[in-house]
Design a protein around this motif. Structure first.
Motif, PDB file in Angstrom:
ATOM      1  N   PRO A 140      22.575  45.731-133.326  1.00  0.00           N
ATOM      2  CA  PRO A 140      23.337  44.598-132.784  1.00  0.00           C
ATOM      3  C   PRO A 140      22.989  44.347-131.317  1.00  0.00           C
ATOM      4  O   PRO A 140      22.681  45.284-130.574  1.00  0.00           O
ATOM      5  CB  PRO A 140      24.791  45.046-132.943  1.00  0.00           C
ATOM      6  CG  PRO A 140      24.732  46.532-132.980  1.00  0.00           C
ATOM      7  CD  PRO A 140      23.436  46.877-133.640  1.00  0.00           C
ATOM      8  N   PRO A 141      23.013  43.084-130.893  1.00  0.00           N
ATOM      9  CA  PRO A 141      22.709  42.774-129.486  1.00  0.00           C
ATOM     10  C   PRO A 141      23.845  43.206-128.573  1.00  0.00           C
ATOM     11  O   PRO A 141      24.929  43.575-129.024  1.00  0.00           O
ATOM     12  CB  PRO A 141      22.562  41.250-129.510  1.00  0.00           C
ATOM     13  CG  PRO A 141      23.440  40.809-130.648  1.00  0.00           C
ATOM     14  CD  PRO A 141      23.321  41.887-131.682  1.00  0.00           C
ATOM     15  N   GLY A 142      23.579  43.132-127.297  1.00  0.00           N
ATOM     16  CA  GLY A 142      24.595  43.464-126.316  1.00  0.00           C
ATOM     17  C   GLY A 142      25.607  42.345-126.163  1.00  0.00           C
ATOM     18  O   GLY A 142      25.541  41.324-126.867  1.00  0.00           O
ATOM     19  N   PRO A 143      26.547  42.487-125.257  1.00  0.00           N
ATOM     20  CA  PRO A 143      27.572  41.461-125.029  1.00  0.00           C
ATOM     21  C   PRO A 143      26.946  40.097-124.731  1.00  0.00           C
ATOM     22  O   PRO A 143      25.987  39.998-123.959  1.00  0.00           O
ATOM     23  CB  PRO A 143      28.342  42.003-123.819  1.00  0.00           C
ATOM     24  CG  PRO A 143      28.120  43.482-123.858  1.00  0.00           C
ATOM     25  CD  PRO A 143      26.726  43.661-124.386  1.00  0.00           C
ATOM     26  N   THR A 149      24.426  47.688-124.033  1.00  0.00           N
ATOM     27  CA  THR A 149      24.990  48.572-123.019  1.00  0.00           C
ATOM     28  C   THR A 149      24.596  50.018-123.309  1.00  0.00           C
ATOM     29  O   THR A 149      24.134  50.347-124.409  1.00  0.00           O
ATOM     30  CB  THR A 149      26.523  48.467-123.001  1.00  0.00           C
ATOM     31  OG1 THR A 149      27.029  48.962-124.252  1.00  0.00           O
ATOM     32  CG2 THR A 149      26.973  47.029-122.801  1.00  0.00           C
ATOM     33  N   LYS A 150      24.807  50.863-122.330  1.00  0.00           N
ATOM     34  CA  LYS A 150      24.510  52.288-122.498  1.00  0.00           C
ATOM     35  C   LYS A 150      25.342  52.880-123.630  1.00  0.00           C
ATOM     36  O   LYS A 150      24.847  53.694-124.426  1.00  0.00           O
ATOM     37  CB  LYS A 150      24.795  53.030-121.191  1.00  0.00           C
ATOM     38  CG  LYS A 150      24.502  54.522-121.270  1.00  0.00           C
ATOM     39  CD  LYS A 150      24.825  55.222-119.960  1.00  0.00           C
ATOM     40  CE  LYS A 150      24.571  56.727-120.075  1.00  0.00           C
ATOM     41  NZ  LYS A 150      24.928  57.442-118.809  1.00  0.00           N
ATOM     42  N   ILE A 151      26.600  52.445-123.723  1.00  0.00           N
ATOM     43  CA  ILE A 151      27.481  52.952-124.781  1.00  0.00           C
ATOM     44  C   ILE A 151      26.954  52.555-126.153  1.00  0.00           C
ATOM     45  O   ILE A 151      26.955  53.353-127.096  1.00  0.00           O
ATOM     46  CB  ILE A 151      28.920  52.429-124.580  1.00  0.00           C
ATOM     47  CG1 ILE A 151      29.533  53.041-123.316  1.00  0.00           C
ATOM     48  CG2 ILE A 151      29.788  52.742-125.798  1.00  0.00           C
ATOM     49  CD1 ILE A 151      30.918  52.520-122.990  1.00  0.00           C
ATOM     50  N   GLN A 152      26.469  51.313-126.285  1.00  0.00           N
ATOM     51  CA  GLN A 152      25.919  50.856-127.564  1.00  0.00           C
ATOM     52  C   GLN A 152      24.676  51.661-127.950  1.00  0.00           C
ATOM     53  O   GLN A 152      24.507  52.045-129.106  1.00  0.00           O
ATOM     54  CB  GLN A 152      25.554  49.372-127.478  1.00  0.00           C
ATOM     55  CG  GLN A 152      26.745  48.429-127.543  1.00  0.00           C
ATOM     56  CD  GLN A 152      26.302  46.981-127.470  1.00  0.00           C
ATOM     57  OE1 GLN A 152      25.606  46.582-126.521  1.00  0.00           O
ATOM     58  NE2 GLN A 152      26.697  46.193-128.455  1.00  0.00           N
TER      59      GLN A 152
END
Length: 328
Positions: A140-143, A149-152
Motif C-alpha cells: 500500500p502507498p503512504g499517506p 512511512t517508517k511504520i508502514q
C-alpha cells in the motif's frame, strides 16, 4: 524398558533384549517399529481435549447452521476405520487444522499416510510462496499516495518475516511427518462399528457435563496454584482421561505421554501449576471391540506425583449414570 523423549525421532528402532545367565541383558536384536496405523472411534480421536481454535470433529458436520465455520460437509462417522480415525492424523490436524489440508487427506484416503503427508508438503510450499509474493507485490502507498512511512515499512517487513517463518515451520513439520513413512490402517485392528452406538451415546452425556474446559495455563496466575507434577497411569488403554475439579467447575484433559500414561502438567513454565491441596477426580473412559471401560479416583492434588487408576468394563447405562453426577 521405555525412555520418554520429546518430539519425533525419525530413525527410531526397537531393541529386543535377552537376559543372559550372568544377569546382563544383551540388546542384540533390532526390530523396526510398525508403520501401520491403529484406528480409534473417530468421535473420541477427533474430540478436542482442551480449548483450541481447531474445530471439533475436524470441522466435519452436516449442521452448517450451528457450525458455520465448518471444514467439510458430511457425517464424521462415515470416516470410521479410515486414516482420519487415527491418533497420527489427529496430531496432524491439531497442528494446523486448515480446511484445505483436511480435504487433501479426505480426498486421498486410498493412499499411504506418508504419501498424503508429501502432498500436504507441496500444498504448504505453494501456499507459502503465494502469501509471501502477495505481500511483496501488494504494497500500500503512504499517506495521500506519497512515500510510505517508517511504520508502514516496518509493518510490511514484520508481516513478511512472520509469513516466511510460519511457512518454513509447517513445511518442515509435514516433511517430518512424511519421513515416518506411516502406511495404512492395520486391518486386524478394525473397529466393530456395530458397537459404536453405545459409545456415541456416552459421549453425548460426557459433553453435557456443565463444566468449563480449560488448559493447564488456566492456573498460571492463580495464587493458590504452585508447580506440581501430576501423571496418571491407567490399567488399560484410555481414550479420554480427565481431571475434574468440582469446586471450580472445570475439567482438564490429560495428555498421553506413553502407553496408558497421561500427564496433566508439563515441564514448561506456565504449564506446570495446579492448586495443591484441592480435591479432584480423575476419570478415564476407554473403548475397544469388547465394549466400554471406565475408571475413576478421588485424589488430593499434590499428594502424589503419579496416580494409578484401575479401568474396568462397564455398560453404557452404568457409565452414563456415573457421568451425570458430575456438574449436577
Amino acid at each position: 524398558m521405555q525412555i520418554p523423549q520429546k518430539g519425533i525421532k525419525e530413525d527410531a528402532k526397537i531393541f529386543l533384549g535377552n537376559r543372559e545367565e550372568n544377569g546382563l541383558i544383551n540388546w542384540d536384536k533390532i526390530e523396526e517399529p510398525s508403520k501401520s496405523l491403529t484406528p480409534y472411534p473417530i468421535k473420541f480421536i477427533s474430540k478436542n481435549r482442551f480449548w483450541t481454535e481447531c474445530s471439533e470433529n475436524y470441522g466435519i458436520t452436516t449442521d452448517t447452521l450451528k457450525n458455520k465455520r465448518y471444514n467439510y460437509f458430511g457425517n464424521i462417522t462415515d470416516f470410521e476405520n479410515t486414516l482420519l480415525a487415527t491418533k497420527e492424523f489427529s496430531d496432524r490436524f491439531s497442528a494446523t487444522c486448515w480446511k484445505d489440508v483436511l480435504n487433501i487427506y479426505i480426498n486421498n484416503l486410498d493412499k499411504n499416510l506418508w504419501e498424503i503427508d508429501e502432498l500436504a508438503v507441496q500444498y504448504f510450499i505453494k501456499d507459502s510462496i503465494e502469501n509471501v509474493n502477495y505481500h511483496l507485490t501488494h504494497i500500500p502507498p503512504g499517506p495521500n499516495g506519497g512515500p510510505r512511512t517508517k511504520i508502514q515499512i516496518e509493518a510490511n517487513e514484520s508481516i513478511l518475516k512472520d509469513l516466511k517463518e510460519h511457512g518454513r515451520w509447517t513445511i518442515e513439520l509435514y516433511k517430518k511427518f512424511a519421513s515416518q513413512k506411516l502406511t495404512k490402517i492395520d486391518t486386524s485392528r478394525i473397529i466393530n462399528t456395530t458397537k459404536l452406538k453405545e459409545l456415541n451415546n456416552v459421549l453425548i452425556t460426557y459433553d453435557a457435563i456443565n463444566f468449563g474446559w480449560i488448559n493447564v495455563d488456566f492456573f498460571y496466575e492463580d495464587p493458590k496454584a504452585s508447580p506440581t507434577k501430576l501423571a496418571v497411569k491407567t490399567s488399560a488403554k484410555s481414550n479420554l482421561t480427565s481431571l475434574i475439579l468440582e469446586e471450580r467447575s472445570v475439567i482438564l484433559s490429560g495428555i498421553e505421554k506413553s502407553t496408558n500414561e497421561y500427564w496433566f502438567t508439563k515441564n514448561e513454565d506456565g504449564y506446570n501449576k495446579l492448586p495443591k491441596g484441592e480435591k479432584a477426580i480423575i476419570i478415564s473412559i476407554g473403548f475397544d471391540n469388547n465394549g466400554l471401560t471406565f475408571g475413576e479416583k478421588v485424589i488430593i492434588i499434590g499428594e502424589n506425583e503419579e496416580e494409578t487408576v484401575e479401568v474396568k468394563p462397564i455398560s453404557e447405562i452404568e457409565l452414563k449414570e456415573k457421568l451425570k453426577k458430575y456438574g449436577s
